[in-house]
Structure formats: structure tokens, C-alpha cells
Design an enzyme around this catalytic site. Structure first.
Site, PDB file in Angstrom:
ATOM      1  N   GLY A  84       0.982  -1.189  -0.028  1.00  0.00           N
ATOM      2  CA  GLY A  84       0.010  -0.133   0.080  1.00  0.00           C
ATOM      3  C   GLY A  84       0.961   1.125   0.099  1.00  0.00           C
ATOM      4  CG  ASN A  85      -0.350   4.529  -1.455  1.00  0.00           C
ATOM      5  OD1 ASN A  85      -0.866   5.471  -1.054  1.00  0.00           O
ATOM      6  ND2 ASN A  85      -0.681   4.066  -2.778  1.00  0.00           N
TER       7      ASN A  85
END
Ligand code: CTP
Length: 410
Positions: A208-209
Site C-alpha cells: 500500500g502507500n
């Protein structure tokens, strides 16, 4: 001080949320407004008029029969106010307002009000969903009033439901936005993507980020305030859904791609504020990956949603907006994306300026040039982006709603 010098009457109905009206009055004053308070008799049982006298410097109007008010105080206040905010708006108060009753100071002032009327409903969920209340709310809307909330959450008796009064800051935002912009985006259908995407590795892990989704949610909130119909395609975030938005929750880039591709043609504007993962693991393991000496991840490209909409669109959306997070050559890279993805506007920001923060510093890049905006809150940035979108929309023919709503021929 966005409400500097604005004259606002806050009208309190008798509900437990009346305590929040104290914070509302303070917040409106903090933003520069001049505030007068009118209370129903029931409201005075929840909060003392002295509190408001202390805050505003003027005793609230509670009773048209009081000697001090001999004359036409409801008419004077109704003419004075540029906006009147009824908070809390109880079921009874909404019913009386919708049927034009004027049997106390608050209702009489409402009847004389020349400015914009705001209602912040606050009641038990069953009272809010009651057909009578819904019909009354609709009547008030039809007459041009603005409803702020209610929102879902814990009600006074501890139950969870829709009926809670919006927070004072949100009500103040709605007033501020409406007095600044009115309904300038009414009729525009806007699709916004927001948040990160999560690309699963196995049942418990993902790539993810750090995107919080705040920028996209701020745009959705502001667009709703300015009268637009909003579809929010959201990756996994920890933010409350903006009231009034059609929220489509997705997880991965491919899910977001499918959600956007199925909907973009029925929107006038598409804003890709999501931080979409460019890559995903080539396979999602069905069982948790066990420790081993080495683990090599193989990644494959995700579809580029913005570029796909740019390539496939014909008439709609008439305005396509992308975001660009850059660490160097901000303007040049953004211009490259504008052309490559066939977008109309790129909102470019330095990687250090916005991610995971409350503020943002962006440069708006479109076919005419680049405008660097100073650092400001994400909600203020949202209004700037929407201003630019409105300008772009005004240069393009708007398709009739029913025509644009139809999907592509199969
Ligand atoms: N975007 C998208 N789909 C992707 C990746 C990005 O729709 N798979 C959108 C983002 O929502 C954003 C814009 O494209 O609006 C810019 O994303 P970015 O990743 O910065 O652009 P790229 O063209 O992938 O450029 P870079 O080489 O800098 O990664």
C-alpha cells in the site's frame, strides 16, 4: 476570516444537541461573523441564554412578548441576517418551519428572514427517517434552504443511527462555503477517487502507500457543499463518508479501475485524487506466506485508470483531472502527464508537501499554463481546484442529464 463581517442569526431549537450550538456560535465568530442568537422556549431549558449573551455581547431573543423587544425584533433580525442557521433543528421545529408557523420568536424570525436558511437537524434516527420529517425536509429544500447533516453516529440515548447533529465546525464550513460560492456547481455530476489502493500478497498482507484520502475527501465535501452530485470511489481510508455522496468502496487498483470505468460516462467531471498503486503482486497467495530464507516478489503493472478514461472518453466527462506527485521538475512532469493521459488539468504537488498532512501546496497545470498556489489547508485547496474545474466546465457544452446517464451501447 472567511466570514468577516457576515451577519448571522443562530436559532436554537430544544434538543440535547443545543449544547453544541455554543461551540457553533464561537466558531462562526472566530471566523469573523457577527452573530445574534434566537432561542425557542424549549432551547432555554437545555442551555442558558446567559451563555450566549456572554459570547455574543447581546442577550439572545427568547420571547417576543418581553418588554425589551417591544417592536418588531423578528422583522429586524430577519432583515439584518445574511444567513440564519437553525441548530439544532428538531423534528418539531422543522415541521413548524415547513408549514410556515410563526408562533414563537425563532419561527417568526425565520418567517421574516431574507438571507439563506440553514437547518442542522438533530433528532433520534426514527424521528429523522419518519415520513413527515422527510417530507418537511424536502419542503424546506425546495424553498431553497440548505440542510447540513444529520450524520450517523451515537445518538443521545446511546443507540447508533442517522440523526446526530453535524459538528459545529462542519456547520460553519457549510455556511462559509455557501456564502462564498452558493450552489455554483449545482447540476454537475462529479466522480472523485480517493485514498490508497491495497494490493494483496496473501490473506493478511498487502502492498500500500501512505495516502490518507484527505485530499479526495475534501474535494468531495466541498463539491457537495457547492451543489454538485458526487460519486466517491474510495480506497481503504479511516475517514467518515461525506454526507450526501454516493460512496463506492474499493480495495485494489483493479477494483478501482472497474468502478471508475463503469461510471465515468455518466459524470461531467472525473477527478483522480487516489494514490493508485502502479504495481501489484503477480499472484495473490491463498494461504499466508511462510518464512523462508529468501522471498522474491514478482510485480506486474496495474491498469492506469486516468489514462484509460482519457483514452476512452468521448463527450463525458468533459473535464478530466489528475494528480501528480513529483520529487523533481514538478511543472514539466505534470505537463507530460497532462498530455500523456489526455487530462484537462493536473494538480501537481511536491512529494514532501501533502502526503499524510493536513495542508498541501499545489501547482495547477492546464492547457493554458501553470499556477502555483501557496500552502493552504486541503479544504482550501479543494475549493481552488473546484474553481478551476468550474471555469473549464463553463467553456464546454453540458450534456443533458438523461443523455449522459445512459451507458455505452453494448
Ligand atoms: N493514476 C491512475 N492509475 C494508476 C496510477 C495513477 O489513475 N495506475 C492516476 C492517479 O490517480 C493520479 C495520476 O494518475 O491522478 C498520476 O499518477 P502518477 O503515479 O504520479 O503518474 P504516472 O503517470 O504513473 O507517473 P510516474 O512515472 O511519475 O509514476
Amino acid at each position: 476570516m472567511a466570514l468577516h463581517g457576515k451577519r448571522i442569526v443562530v436559532g436554537l431549537g430544544g434538543g440535547i444537541a443545543a449544547f453544541k450550538a455554543v461551540a457553533l456560535v464561537r466558531e462562526l465568530m472566530r471566523r469573523g461573523a457577527e452573530v445574534r442568537v434566537v432561542m425557542t422556549d424549549a432551547a432555554t431549558r437545555f442551555v442558558g441564554p446567559v451563555t450566549f449573551a456572554g459570547l455574543t455581547g447581546k442577550p439572545p431573543v427568547t420571547n417576543l412578548w418581553a418588554e425589551d423587544y417591544a417592536g418588531e425584533v423578528h422583522v429586524e433580525l430577519g432583515e439584518w441576517a445574511e444567513a440564519m442557521v437553525v441548530a439544532p433543528a428538531t423534528m418539531n421545529l422543522m415541521a413548524r418551519a415547513a408549514t410556515g408557523q410563526a408562533n414563537d420568536a425563532l419561527l417568526a424570525t425565520l418567517a421574516c428572514a431574507r438571507g439563506v436558511l440553514f437547518f442542522a437537524p438533530a433528532m433520534h434516527a426514527r424521528m429523522w427517517s419518519h415520513p413527515a420529517t422527510q417530507a418537511n425536509a424536502q419542503t424546506l429544500l425546495d424553498r431553497g434552504a440548505v440542510l447540513v447533516g444529520p450524520v450517523s453516529g451515537a445518538l443521545a440515548n446511546g443507540e447508533i443511527g442517522e440523526g446526530r447533529m453535524s459538528e459545529p465546525e462542519d456547520i460553519a464550513d457549510a455556511v462559509e462555503s455557501h456564502l462564498s460560492y452558493g450552489d455554483d456547481l449545482a447540476g454537475a455530476r462529479i466522480l472523485i477517487t480517493a485514498g490508497p489502493t491495497h494490493e494483496d500478497l496473501d490473506p493478511v498482507r498487502f502492498l500500500g502507500n501512505r495516502s490518507s484520502g484527505r485530499m479526495g475527501y475534501a474535494i468531495a465535501q466541498k463539491a457537495l457543499r457547492r451543489g454538485a452530485d458526487v460519486t466517491l470511489v474510495s480506497g481503504p481510508v479511516h475517514l467518515p463518508a461525506p454526507a450526501g455522496a454516493d460512496v463506492v468502496s474499493v480495495r485494489s487498483a483493479r477494483e478501482m479501475h472497474d468502478a471508475v470505468m463503469a461510471r465515468f460516462e455518466s459524470h461531467d467531471v472525473v477527478i483522480m485524487a487516489a494514490a493508485v498503486a502502479d504495481y501489484r503482486p503477480s499472484a495473490r497467495e491463498s494461504h499466508k506466506i511462510k518464512k523462508s530464507d529468501d522471498l522474491a516478489l514478482e510485480l506486474v503493472r496495474n491498469p492506469d485508470i486516468l489514462a484509460d478514461v482519457g483514452a476512452k472518453r468521448t463527450d463525458t466527462p468533459s473535464v478530466l483531472v489528475g494528480f501528480a506527485l513529483e520529487t523533481q521538475d514538478l511543472e514539466q512532469s505534470a505537463r507530460g502527464k497532462l498530455e500523456r493521459k489526455r487530462a484537462d488539468l493536473i494538480v501537481a504537488n511536491e512529494a514532501s508537501a501533502g502526503l499524510g498532512r493536513e495542508t498541501n501546496r499545489v501547482t495547477l497545470v492546464d492547457g493554458d499554463g501553470a499556477t502555483a498556489l501557496p500552502e493552504m489547508s486541503k479544504t482550501a485547496v479543494a475549493d481552488q481546484i473546484l474553481d478551476r474545474i468550474r471555469a473549464l466546465l463553463s467553456t464546454r457544452p453540458r450534456r443533458p442529464r438523461n443523455e449522459a446517464k445512459q451507458g455505452p451501447p453494448n
